[in-house]
Structures are given as structure tokens and as C-alpha cells.
Design an enzyme around this catalytic site. Structure first.
Site, PDB file in Angstrom:
ATOM      1  N   GLU A   1      42.672  30.513  41.185  1.00  0.00           N
ATOM      2  CA  GLU A   1      41.928  31.703  40.742  1.00  0.00           C
ATOM      3  C   GLU A   1      41.122  31.449  39.469  1.00  0.00           C
ATOM      4  O   GLU A   1      41.625  31.623  38.358  1.00  0.00           O
ATOM      5  CB  GLU A   1      42.896  32.874  40.506  1.00  0.00           C
ATOM      6  CG  GLU A   1      42.165  34.156  40.090  1.00  0.00           C
ATOM      7  CD  GLU A   1      43.093  35.369  39.909  1.00  0.00           C
ATOM      8  OE1 GLU A   1      44.313  35.231  40.104  1.00  0.00           O
ATOM      9  OE2 GLU A   1      42.577  36.438  39.557  1.00  0.00           O
TER      10      GLU A   1
ATOM     11  N   LYS B   1      40.619  32.248  44.942  1.00  0.00           N
ATOM     12  CA  LYS B   1      40.586  33.672  44.563  1.00  0.00           C
ATOM     13  C   LYS B   1      39.584  33.825  43.418  1.00  0.00           C
ATOM     14  O   LYS B   1      39.931  33.670  42.248  1.00  0.00           O
ATOM     15  CB  LYS B   1      41.980  34.123  44.137  1.00  0.00           C
ATOM     16  CG  LYS B   1      42.022  35.552  43.599  1.00  0.00           C
ATOM     17  CD  LYS B   1      43.434  36.102  43.559  1.00  0.00           C
ATOM     18  CE  LYS B   1      43.460  37.465  42.890  1.00  0.00           C
ATOM     19  NZ  LYS B   1      44.725  38.172  43.090  1.00  0.00           N
TER      20      LYS B   1
HETATM   21  P1  13P Z   1      42.613  42.832  40.202  1.00  0.00           P
HETATM   22  O1  13P Z   1      42.239  42.987  41.654  1.00  0.00           O
HETATM   23  O2  13P Z   1      43.122  44.085  39.569  1.00  0.00           O
HETATM   24  O3  13P Z   1      41.560  42.121  39.421  1.00  0.00           O
HETATM   25  O4  13P Z   1      43.899  41.884  40.191  1.00  0.00           O
HETATM   26  C1  13P Z   1      43.911  40.756  40.964  1.00  0.00           C
HETATM   27  C2  13P Z   1      44.648  39.698  40.274  1.00  0.00           C
HETATM   28  O5  13P Z   1      45.641  39.224  40.769  1.00  0.00           O
HETATM   29  C3  13P Z   1      44.148  39.227  38.977  1.00  0.00           C
HETATM   30  O6  13P Z   1      44.794  38.037  38.623  1.00  0.00           O
END
Ligand code: 13P
Length: 341
Positions: A176, A218
Site C-alpha cells: 500500500e 492497494k
Molecule cells: P480508507 O479507505 O479509510 O482510506 O482506509 C483504508 C486503509 O486501510 C488505509 O490504510
């Protein structure tokens, strides 16, 4: 092991389904609970997660749930360990393993995500507890000289070290890199920063021998800054995001599971839907939303056991809307139709 990783990664982006991010750290869940005026105690956090995970029918739209260290060790109000409860419903349990974005030494306010020390041992324990996928979030900001090359490469290196350790442990890594969309930047600036971060990440993943078929990305969507005066609309966001990802994400990656960031729940759904409506694409385009799946549910629940059903209805609705967005079949009218029943 390899085939198992590939299978898990594909299951997480199965048709019509996506991921619930319920891995808020203690600090973050406190912030969320503050908005409804309830105290962040262990029993309240357990009751809240219990409400979400026992919502009838969500397995039709939710493929996996990302848990926090505390949550993966907790049980439902009926006494079933949360990972077991999810597995029994055909939902894959996952776990957040980073320990947060910390100040990057000698930088001017940028961050690097920590949590590599002892990670091999922690992953083995999480696997024992039932986790089959994990998450590590790096953050980047947009500004003059930002993200810096220093920030791009230190975070990319850490993300790849995490991903390699996950795969060694039989756990699918969700990688991510989140380019934060706060500020007044243009959508072009967002695209440039997002592309730079992605390029660094995929270079390091390659160099550190990570098998992309057994990993998920992500990322943020490519947006105008939340405070920009002339913000791009749904169609433009979809096209700019796709263009950026076509340039920077290899087709071996089975799925891109977007985070919602600070978008409203309906915007996050509409953007995902517009991208899928422009498909087919080399990867599944799905969701791994935290706030955009939970916000209406948290509000409807409000910490009151009498409101559990209302909270579950709200969560089910958002899961269903995003399930429709997976195939480009969502329309804003579906929000109103549901509201009127
Ligand atoms: P949000 O969809 O609230 O941004 O959270 C996703 C997430 O896991 C952030 O690390």
C-alpha cells in the site's frame, strides 16, 4: 506455497467482491469513535467489530477483512475467535503488520513506515492465528519537491522487504503506497506523484524477488487535492487513474484494491464504478475501503446495542454498492432506492 499465494490473491479479488479494512490502530479507532462520542475501550472496539463481522449476507460482497493486532486475538460476542468467524463465512482474514508512518530522518517532514524488526516472527504467529494476507501502508505527500526521491526509495525498499517476508511465510502481501490527496494540487500533480511512488515500489518488488502473481496493490486514486478549487469529476478521475496505472503496474498483479482516503463513501463507489465501466483491464479493480465502507454504519450504530441492526444495514448497503461497482453496474439512483425501502 506459490500456488496457494496465487489462489488467495485471486480469491481476494473475486468477481463482485472486495476487502473491508477494519485494521484501525488504537489511535485511529479512537478518532473514529470520537466522532460518535463513544469511548475507545476494548469492549467497545470488540462490540463494534462484532457488529461489522456478523452482518448477515456480507460474504456476497466481502472477500477479506484486514484486522488489527488486538482484533485478530479477540472473539465475537458469542465467543468465536474473529478469524474463525470470518473463515466460517468464507471470508479471508488478514492483518495489518506495519507499525505506522514515522518521521523520515533528516527529511523535511516526510515519513517512512516502520515495522520490519522482528517481522518474520510476527508473521509466523499471525499465520498461526489464521491470517492469510497482510497489509503495510507507506504514505507520501504532494508538494514542492514532494514526494522526494529519498522518501520514494526508502518506502519502496521497506514495502518490498515486507512483501518478501510475507511470501516466505505463506501470506499474501497487500502493498500500500498511499499518496495522500490532501491539499490544493491538480489531478496532473497527483498523477505524477502517484506514478513516481509506484515506479519505485515495482522496481524494489522486482529486485527483492517478490512474486507479483501472489501480491495485491492497494493505492490511492488519482484525484485533485481535497482543497483544490476546481476538482476533477468522476469520469476524469477514472481516466487519469487508469492512465497512471496502465503506465506503472505490471499485468502480473492480480488485483488493484483501492483505498478510499478522504473521499466520501459515494464518491469512492462512483470512482471505482467508472473505472470498471471502462474495462476490461489487465487486473481486477476492486476496493479495500476503511472509511468508505464503515462511516454510515459507525454513525447508525453510535455505540448503542439497540442500533446493531441499523449499523449492519448501513454496512451491508455500502458493501453491496461497492460490489456493484466492481462490474461497472452501480448507479447513484441505487442509493436512493435502497434508502426508500
Ligand atoms: P480508507 O479507505 O479509510 O482510506 O482506509 C483504508 C486503509 O486501510 C488505509 O490504510
Amino acid at each position: 506455497m506459490t500456488n496457494q499465494l496465487h489462489g488467495t490473491a485471486r480469491a481476494l479479488v473475486a468477481e463482485g467482491k472486495g476487502i473491508l479494512a477494519a485494521d484501525e490502530s488504537d489511535g485511529t479507532i479512537k478518532k473514529r469513535f470520537d466522532t460518535i462520542g463513544i469511548e475507545s475501550t476494548e469492549p467497545n472496539r470488540r462490540a463494534y467489530r462484532d457488529m461489522l463481522f456478523t452482518t448477515p449476507g456480507i460474504e456476497d460482497y466481502i472477500s477479506g477483512v484486514i484486522l488489527f493486532d488486538e482484533t485478530i486475538r479477540q472473539s465475537s460476542l458469542d465467543g468465536v475467535p474473529f478469524p474463525q468467524l470470518l473463515v466460517d463465512r468464507g471470508i479471508v482474514p488478514g492483518i495489518k503488520v506495519d507499525i505506522g508512518a514515522k518521521p523520515l530522518a533528516l527529511s523535511d517532514g516526510e515519513t517512512v513506515t516502520e515495522g520490519l524488526d522482528g517481522l518474520r516472527g510476527r508473521l509466523a504467529e499471525y499465520r498461526e492465528l489464521g491470517a492469510r494476507f497482510a497489509k503495510w501502508r507507506a504514505t507520501y505527500s504532494i508538494g514542492e519537491h514532494r514526494p522526494s526521491e529519498y522518501c520514494v526509495w526508502t518506502n519502496a525498499h521497506a514495502l518490498a522487504r515486507y512483501a518478501a517476508l510475507c511470501q516466505e511465510a505463506g501470506i499474501v502481501p497487500i502493498v500500500e503506497p498511499e499518496v495522500l490527496q490532501d491539499g490544493v494540487h491538480t489531478i496532473e500533480q497527483s498523477s505524477k506523484a502517484t506514478g513516481r511512488a509506484l515506479q519505485g515500489v515495482f522496481t524494489e518488488l522486482h529486485d527483492q524477488r517478490v512474486d507479483l502473481y501472489g501480491a495485491l496493490l492497494k493505492p490511492n486514486m488519482v484525484l485533485s487535492g481535497y482543497d483544490a478549487s476546481d476538482r476533477a469529476g468522476v469520469e476524469e478521475v477514472a481516466r487519469a487513474t487508469l492512465e497512471c496505472f496502465y503506465r506503472h503496474v505490471p499485468a502480473a498483479v492480480p488485483g488493484i484494491v483501492f483505498l478510499s482516503g478522504g473521499q466520501s463513501d459515494e464518491d469512492a463507489t462512483a470512482h471505482l464504478n467508472a473505472m470498471n465501466a471502462l474495462g476490461r483491464h489487465p487486473w481486477q479493480l476492486s476496493f479495500s475501503y476503511g472509511r468508505a465502507l464503515q462511516a454510515p454504519s459507525l454513525k447508525a450504530w453510535g455505540g448503542d446495542p439497540a442500533n446493531v441492526e441499523a449499523g449492519q444495514r448501513a454496512f451491508y448497503h455500502r458493501a453491496k454498492m461497492n460490489g456493484a461497482a466492481r462490474s461497472g453496474l452501480y448507479a447513484p439512483e441505487m442509493e436512493r432506492q435502497a434508502a426508500s425501502v
